[in-house]
Design a protein around this motif. Structure first.
Motif, PDB file in Angstrom:
ATOM      1  N   ILE A  13       0.833  -1.209   0.000  1.00 41.80           N
ATOM      2  CA  ILE A  13       0.000   0.000   0.000  1.00 41.80           C
ATOM      3  C   ILE A  13       0.864   1.254   0.000  1.00 41.80           C
ATOM      4  O   ILE A  13       0.562   2.224  -0.706  1.00 41.80           O
ATOM      5  CB  ILE A  13      -0.947  -0.008   1.214  1.00 41.80           C
ATOM      6  CG1 ILE A  13      -1.848  -1.244   1.186  1.00 41.80           C
ATOM      7  CG2 ILE A  13      -1.788   1.257   1.249  1.00 41.80           C
ATOM      8  CD1 ILE A  13      -2.763  -1.334  -0.009  1.00 41.80           C
ATOM      9  N   LEU A  16       2.108   2.224  -3.479  1.00 43.69           N
ATOM     10  CA  LEU A  16       1.151   2.619  -4.504  1.00 43.69           C
ATOM     11  C   LEU A  16       1.269   4.102  -4.825  1.00 43.69           C
ATOM     12  O   LEU A  16       1.688   4.911  -3.988  1.00 43.69           O
ATOM     13  CB  LEU A  16      -0.274   2.310  -4.044  1.00 43.69           C
ATOM     14  CG  LEU A  16      -0.694   0.838  -4.005  1.00 43.69           C
ATOM     15  CD1 LEU A  16      -2.102   0.713  -3.448  1.00 43.69           C
ATOM     16  CD2 LEU A  16      -0.599   0.193  -5.375  1.00 43.69           C
ATOM     17  N   LYS A  21      -4.268   6.300  -4.204  1.00 44.95           N
ATOM     18  CA  LYS A  21      -4.773   6.258  -2.836  1.00 44.95           C
ATOM     19  C   LYS A  21      -5.810   7.356  -2.592  1.00 44.95           C
ATOM     20  O   LYS A  21      -6.792   7.145  -1.872  1.00 44.95           O
ATOM     21  CB  LYS A  21      -3.609   6.366  -1.849  1.00 44.95           C
ATOM     22  CG  LYS A  21      -2.772   5.100  -1.784  1.00 44.95           C
ATOM     23  CD  LYS A  21      -1.679   5.165  -0.749  1.00 44.95           C
ATOM     24  CE  LYS A  21      -0.417   5.757  -1.298  1.00 44.95           C
ATOM     25  NZ  LYS A  21       0.723   5.639  -0.366  1.00 44.95           N
ATOM     26  N   GLY A  24      -8.940   5.979  -4.251  1.00 48.94           N
ATOM     27  CA  GLY A  24      -9.550   4.946  -3.428  1.00 48.94           C
ATOM     28  C   GLY A  24     -10.283   5.524  -2.225  1.00 48.94           C
ATOM     29  O   GLY A  24     -11.383   5.080  -1.879  1.00 48.94           O
ATOM     30  N   VAL A  51      -6.820  -3.691   3.602  1.00 45.42           N
ATOM     31  CA  VAL A  51      -5.844  -2.626   3.341  1.00 45.42           C
ATOM     32  C   VAL A  51      -4.935  -2.441   4.550  1.00 45.42           C
ATOM     33  O   VAL A  51      -3.715  -2.301   4.406  1.00 45.42           O
ATOM     34  CB  VAL A  51      -6.561  -1.307   2.992  1.00 45.42           C
ATOM     35  CG1 VAL A  51      -5.551  -0.175   2.798  1.00 45.42           C
ATOM     36  CG2 VAL A  51      -7.405  -1.479   1.734  1.00 45.42           C
ATOM     37  N   ARG A 241       1.526  -2.447 -10.824  1.00 43.41           N
ATOM     38  CA  ARG A 241       0.677  -2.686  -9.655  1.00 43.41           C
ATOM     39  C   ARG A 241      -0.399  -1.610  -9.524  1.00 43.41           C
ATOM     40  O   ARG A 241      -1.516  -1.877  -9.063  1.00 43.41           O
ATOM     41  CB  ARG A 241       1.537  -2.741  -8.388  1.00 43.41           C
ATOM     42  CG  ARG A 241       2.314  -1.476  -8.099  1.00 43.41           C
ATOM     43  CD  ARG A 241       3.045  -1.531  -6.770  1.00 43.41           C
ATOM     44  NE  ARG A 241       3.823  -0.310  -6.536  1.00 43.41           N
ATOM     45  CZ  ARG A 241       5.082  -0.154  -6.903  1.00 43.41           C
ATOM     46  NH1 ARG A 241       5.715  -1.144  -7.502  1.00 43.41           N
ATOM     47  NH2 ARG A 241       5.716   0.983  -6.667  1.00 43.41           N
ATOM     48  N   ASP A 242      -0.065  -0.367  -9.928  1.00 42.15           N
ATOM     49  CA  ASP A 242      -1.038   0.717  -9.833  1.00 42.15           C
ATOM     50  C   ASP A 242      -2.196   0.507 -10.808  1.00 42.15           C
ATOM     51  O   ASP A 242      -3.354   0.775 -10.474  1.00 42.15           O
ATOM     52  CB  ASP A 242      -0.348   2.055 -10.119  1.00 42.15           C
ATOM     53  CG  ASP A 242       0.738   2.376  -9.111  1.00 42.15           C
ATOM     54  OD1 ASP A 242       0.474   2.239  -7.894  1.00 42.15           O
ATOM     55  OD2 ASP A 242       1.848   2.748  -9.526  1.00 42.15           O
ATOM     56  N   VAL A 245      -4.493  -2.192  -9.311  1.00 44.56           N
ATOM     57  CA  VAL A 245      -5.326  -1.665  -8.222  1.00 44.56           C
ATOM     58  C   VAL A 245      -6.362  -0.684  -8.769  1.00 44.56           C
ATOM     59  O   VAL A 245      -7.489  -0.620  -8.274  1.00 44.56           O
ATOM     60  CB  VAL A 245      -4.440  -0.996  -7.157  1.00 44.56           C
ATOM     61  CG1 VAL A 245      -5.295  -0.338  -6.076  1.00 44.56           C
ATOM     62  CG2 VAL A 245      -3.509  -2.015  -6.525  1.00 44.56           C
TER      63      VAL A 245
END
Length: 267
Positions: A13, A16, A21, A24, A51, A241-242, A245
């Motif tokens: 996390i 990221l 974030k 989200g 998370v 990875r971003d 997500v």
């Protein structure tokens, strides 16, 4: 209860993109405001422990939740006693379960709705805490700037995230100083506690004004209002990875909107 600030961890996390974030946090907050039943909000809340586990901040969040327990209890009681009446969609009953002096009524709907409001407040608070604990202040500023906001607007908006823990620290410092002088702030009935806490609120308010004045002087010293294009000392880019997500966040948003339009989670 410690102040909410950035906690450095080597976690998925933390690595990221800060823009992700922020997105989200916004998506979960919007969904928390759209749904109004314990089941729907409870299912949404289950996203957050995952998370916290991934970010390795579960113990810090639990410390905050223990400190905020009176707020959740007060929220439950206010909605239970002063909330609206029953509704068929929530499974409420037309007749009240309890009637106090013929003025305040408590039905099964109001009990369920009060639980839902507690979960909603819990989600809104903890999702913001998660953002603050996993994202550095400078990263928040860079993310807001990269979104396209002007430099001044980005700075002021990101500064808002930073001021909350600073003002909370000032309040706790004044409170500890009053306790060191022998003032028992936590004893007595409600009226007595309010009177005692005046000696904490007023100095805290004065220190907040002083803090604002010092901040204004610092900004003037560094010529914050000077015209011209300001650059960032580092750049941020989306990684694989971003994108993964991002797809999950958009799936959560779209599924939540679809369920809301279908009537799920509506009181």
């Amino acid at each position: 209860m410690r102040l909410a600030g950035y906690i450095e961890r080597q976690s998925f996390i933390h690595r990221l993109d800060p823009r992700l974030k922020l997105l989200g946090t916004l998506v979960i907050s919007i969904l928390a405001l759209l749904f109004s039943t314990p089941l729907s909000l409870g299912l949404l809340f289950l996203v957050l422990p995952v998370v916290w586990w991934s970010a390795k901040i579960g113990d810090k969040i639990l410390d905050w939740l223990r400190g905020l327990a009176p707020l959740f209890i007060m929220t439950f009681l206010l909605w239970l006693l002063l909330g609206s009446g029953g509704h068929a969609k929530m499974g409420g009953e037309a007749e009240p379960l309890i009637s106090l002096w013929g003025v305040i009524t408590i039905s099964s709907f109001k009990m369920k709705y009060a639980v839902a409001m507690v979960i909603r407040v819990l989600i809104l608070i903890t999702v913001c805490l998660t953002l603050l604990m996993t994202t550095d202040f400078s990263d928040i500023f860079i993310a807001i700037r990269k979104i396209g906001l002007p430099y001044r607007a980005a700075f002021l908006l990101s500064l808002t995230f930073q001021l909350a823990p600073i003002l909370a620290a000032e309040f706790l410092m004044v409170r500890d100083a009053q306790k060191a002088r022998g003032q028992e702030l936590d004893k007595g009935n409600l009226i007595e506690r309010i009177k005692k806490n005046v000696g904490v609120t007023v100095p805290s308010f004065v220190r907040a004004i002083r803090l604002g004045y010092d901040m204004n002087m610092a900004l003037e010293t560094f010529r914050f209002s000077r015209a011209g294009c300001r650059t960032l000392y580092r750049d941020i880019q989306f990684a694989l990875r971003d994108y993964i997500v991002l797809i999950l966040i958009m799936a959560l948003l779209l599924s939540g909107l679809w369920l809301r339009l279908r009537g799920f989670g509506v009181a």
